[in-house]
Design a protein around this motif. Structure first.
Motif, PDB file in Angstrom:
ATOM      1  N   ILE A 230       6.566  35.017 -20.272  1.00 22.99           N
ATOM      2  CA  ILE A 230       7.518  36.055 -19.871  1.00 22.99           C
ATOM      3  C   ILE A 230       7.018  37.406 -20.369  1.00 22.99           C
ATOM      4  O   ILE A 230       6.591  37.537 -21.516  1.00 22.99           O
ATOM      5  CB  ILE A 230       8.919  35.779 -20.442  1.00 22.99           C
ATOM      6  N   HIS A 290       8.719  39.955 -15.496  1.00 21.59           N
ATOM      7  CA  HIS A 290       8.414  38.817 -14.628  1.00 21.59           C
ATOM      8  C   HIS A 290       8.196  37.579 -15.484  1.00 21.59           C
ATOM      9  O   HIS A 290       7.956  37.665 -16.694  1.00 21.59           O
ATOM     10  CB  HIS A 290       7.161  39.098 -13.791  1.00 21.59           C
ATOM     11  N   VAL A 291       8.269  36.428 -14.833  1.00 20.46           N
ATOM     12  CA  VAL A 291       8.066  35.154 -15.520  1.00 20.46           C
ATOM     13  C   VAL A 291       7.064  34.323 -14.730  1.00 20.46           C
ATOM     14  O   VAL A 291       7.100  34.304 -13.491  1.00 20.46           O
ATOM     15  CB  VAL A 291       9.397  34.385 -15.693  1.00 20.46           C
ATOM     16  N   LEU A 306      11.838  38.123 -13.240  1.00 21.88           N
ATOM     17  CA  LEU A 306      12.628  37.351 -14.189  1.00 21.88           C
ATOM     18  C   LEU A 306      14.108  37.358 -13.838  1.00 21.88           C
ATOM     19  O   LEU A 306      14.785  36.323 -13.901  1.00 21.88           O
ATOM     20  CB  LEU A 306      12.417  37.909 -15.608  1.00 21.88           C
ATOM     21  N   SER A 325      16.963  41.485 -21.812  1.00 19.73           N
ATOM     22  CA  SER A 325      17.403  40.316 -21.056  1.00 19.73           C
ATOM     23  C   SER A 325      17.950  39.265 -22.002  1.00 19.73           C
ATOM     24  O   SER A 325      17.356  39.014 -23.056  1.00 19.73           O
ATOM     25  CB  SER A 325      16.241  39.713 -20.264  1.00 19.73           C
ATOM     26  N   THR A 337      12.083  26.940 -18.240  1.00 23.34           N
ATOM     27  CA  THR A 337      12.293  27.948 -17.205  1.00 23.34           C
ATOM     28  C   THR A 337      13.735  28.438 -17.248  1.00 23.34           C
ATOM     29  O   THR A 337      14.670  27.628 -17.199  1.00 23.34           O
ATOM     30  CB  THR A 337      11.999  27.372 -15.814  1.00 23.34           C
TER      31      THR A 337
END
Length: 677
Positions: A230, A290-291, A306, A325, A337
């Motif tokens: 992440i 983003h992941v 994300l 987040s 996830t």
């Protein structure tokens, strides 16, 4: 509580939509760009909301406009903030990882013996486990020392396996762990440093968090269940039941800037305009995290945004360009996830969690980077003497919902300054004086969630005038203990039973101070901190105090122990504290320094010591029952105490930087047993 959809927010949302919406469909990953620049939408994006603290973004266009407009307020010829480098001056973001309960569930070990009774991480809230650098289930011990995850068998005192983290070689390192039955959660960091071309640079450093889940049913043969990477650094992680909650902060990931080609005024003007153009040309992917989902070997299976843009909100006052987040995933599923999350365009560095709320606090130090005139926006000339608070509802294991925000004057000591029950927050703060002729003081503030705002309902001011808060413990919904210090240690007992009218019930002044408070029985409180000279406030060494608080109006110190020139990590990290009620023992890691020159002198004769001190604690009694050095026998001059202590069965285990020691609980006989190089 859902996000507010109050009509008072519609004009702002509409303005943002006008400036940010694209007439073409959004590409995969949310790579939205703006159309012609809309100055009215930009003005709205950098303006405090007239009512309430929360505004949602209906689409990625509105969110992009918000990022861009706030960034343009910070642009200089030398980039955003005017530094031409990352926040820490090196081009790489600084990691800030902050950090109980029994892990429960099926224990690891397959056909190994039944696990022994054991201690667990010392936590702030019962039932809310906290990530730590060591975990045990009574049969195995898992550690992250030395940048490696090792699994140690308790019976054989041997390392039976090592868990390999996915990712790029020599760039990923584990930091903390959670253990749920036979499933291990490893939280780590991955470093990188991109080098843009064409004379450009990245004003924000790179940070990555790697999370992996591992099956330890057979401790000698760990099996990776899932891994993710992440963008951003994690601040803290908690586990309630089967659900892990992570708080992440991500700086803008793809924004580029430039600097003047020479020292002329014309070059400066050209560079500033170029930097504005670079900001205006960004896409949403340049700002949001983003992941990546990884396979067992660290290969990338997928990359996506994300959080959806409508899962990211803005607070009432613009609070920088970072994205905070709060993420959730189900340990029982085997995959790390994220299954739900909620975001805020803000930063955060202090995390508190109850069973149904996560509270993230943004310190004045962090706010200092983002407020003030445009030229001084990253580092204004005056510090920001306030703390912003953001609450997230985690009562539903399958959801994460941003609830409310608010502010309190002053700064927080740590997560222990916060508490939440039934939508009511208690916050202990210290306000530093703005001028040299003024004095610091502390307060306990009560806040209640009302719609999307944290509204003050009552407060107690004037705690420890000229002093700073050194310890806080919320002993019940109706009682808080607050320690302040400058020369002596006022212990305040605050009655918080009425959120509208908290009041100091009792006060006690003694030399020194407590940095950590722990209830040790009905009406009894143990304090661990420093002894100090009563006239000068100069600290003299580790101190443990037992307080009788059965009469709130007249608290008493009934016993005190001191270790001159001593220090314990418990003073700064509650996870280093171990209480074992079954035997009435408390264990403190202890380091004692000596001013004696060591050449040719036995360390024992110098007074230096590194090990553990055992305390017998009861109603009205506090005594040292023994102490043992915990270093390896091959290094007799080892004088650093351990980082953690654990009770497993009839033994006390200690974890140092290079290995584990084991001692009999009753006799404290034992020593070094496992090297962890």
């Amino acid at each position: 509580m859902p996000r507010s959809t109050s009509l008072v927010l519609v004009p702002l949302a509409a303005a943002l939509a006008l400036g940010g919406c694209s007439t073409t469909p959004e590409p995969p990953g949310g790579g939205v760009t703006t159309g012609p620049w809309d100055s009215s939408a930009a003005r709205a994006a950098v303006t405090a909301l007239p009512v309430g603290y929360l505004a949602d973004f209906d689409d990625c266009g509105g969110l992009l406009t918000y990022y861009q407009a706030n960034a343009l307020e910070l642009v200089t010829p030398y980039g955003i903030g005017g530094f031409g480098m990352g926040r820490d001056g090196s081009g790489v973001a600084v990691e800030d990882n902050s950090g109980g309960g029994d892990s429960g569930g099926e224990a690891a070990g397959g056909d190994s013996p039944v696990p022994r009774e054991h201690s667990s991480t010392n936590v702030q809230e019962e039932g809310v486990d906290e990530a730590d650098l060591v975990k045990t289930d009574g049969r195995i011990i898992v550690t992250t020392t030395g940048g490696r995850v090792r699994v140690v068998d308790v019976d054989t005192e041997t390392v039976v396996s090592e868990v390999q983290m996915p990712g790029r070689r020599d760039q990923v390192s584990p930091s903390e762990l959670l253990l749920h039955g036979s499933t291990l959660v490893v939280l780590g960091q991955e470093w990188g440093s991109a080098q843009p071309v064409d004379g450009r640079f990245l004003p924000f450093g790179a940070a990555r968090t790697v999370v992996m889940t591992v099956d330890l049913s057979d401790p000698s043969s760990p099996r990776t269940l899932g891994s993710v990477r992440i963008e951003g650094s994690y601040r803290s992680a908690r586990m309630v039941g089967d659900t892990v909650r992570m708080v992440m902060v991500t700086e803008p990931v793809g924004v580029e800037q430039t600097t003047p080609r020479d020292n002329s005024l014309g070059a400066e003007s050209a560079a500033e305009e170029a930097n504005r153009d670079l900001v205006r040309s960004t896409t949403i992917d340049d700002w949001v995290p983003h992941v990546q989902v990884l396979d067992a070997d660290g290969g990338v299976l997928s990359t996506e945004q994300l959080l959806a843009c409508d899962e990211i909100s803005r607070p009432r006052d613009p609070a920088g360009l970072s994205t905070m987040s709060v993420l959730s995933f189900d340990v029982a599923s085997g995959s790390p996830t994220p299954t739900s999350g909620s975001g805020l365009v803000a930063s955060g560095d202090t995390v508190y969690a109850s069973s149904d709320r996560v509270v993230v606090a943004t310190s004045g130090w962090d706010l200092w980077r983002w407020v003030g005139p445009a030229v001084d926006a990253i580092w204004p000339t005056e510090p920001v003497n306030r703390t912003d608070l953001h609450t997230f509802d985690i009562s539903d294991p399958g959801a994460t919902t941003y609830v409310a925000s608010g502010s309190v004057e002053g700064h927080l000591l740590s997560q222990w300054a916060l508490d939440e029950q039934d939508g009511v927050l208690r916050v202990a703060t210290t306000t530093d004086p703005p001028g040299a002729s003024q004095q610091s003081e502390s307060a306990l503030v009560m806040l209640r969630e009302e719609d999307d705002e944290l509204v003050e309902t009552g407060r107690v001011d004037g705690l420890g005038v000229t002093e700073q808060i050194r310890a806080v413990r919320y002993l019940s919904p109706d009682l808080a203990a607050v320690v302040t210090f400058r020369q002596t240690d006022p212990l305040y007992l605050v009655d918080t039973s009425d959120p509208a009218a908290p009041v100091v019930a009792g006060e006690l002044k003694i030399p020194g101070y407590s940095a950590y408070l722990h209830p040790v029985g009905e009406g009894w409180l143990l304090g661990v901190g420093q002894d100090a000279d009563e006239s000068t406030g100069q600290t003299k060494g580790l101190q443990a105090s037992l307080f009788d608080i059965r009469d709130l109006r007249a608290p008493r110190q009934t016993a005190v122990l001191t270790w001159p020139n001593g220090y314990s990590p418990v003073e700064n990290d509650h996870r280093a504290f171990t209480s074992w009620p079954a035997t009435g023992q408390v264990f403190l890691p202890l380091t004692v320094w000596s001013d004696v020159t060591w050449d040719g002198i036995d360390p024992a004769e110098s007074g230096a010591f590194g090990g553990v001190v055992a305390l017998d604690v009861g109603d009205g009694t506090l005594r040292e029952s023994g102490r043992v050095p915990t270093g390896p026998k091959e290094q007799p001059d080892w004088t650093e105490g351990p980082m953690r202590t654990m009770v497993i069965g009839e033994d006390l285990w200690t974890l140092g930087w290079q290995g584990l020691s084991r001692f009999d609980l009753a006799t404290l006989e034992g020593g070094w047993v496992v090297d962890l190089p």
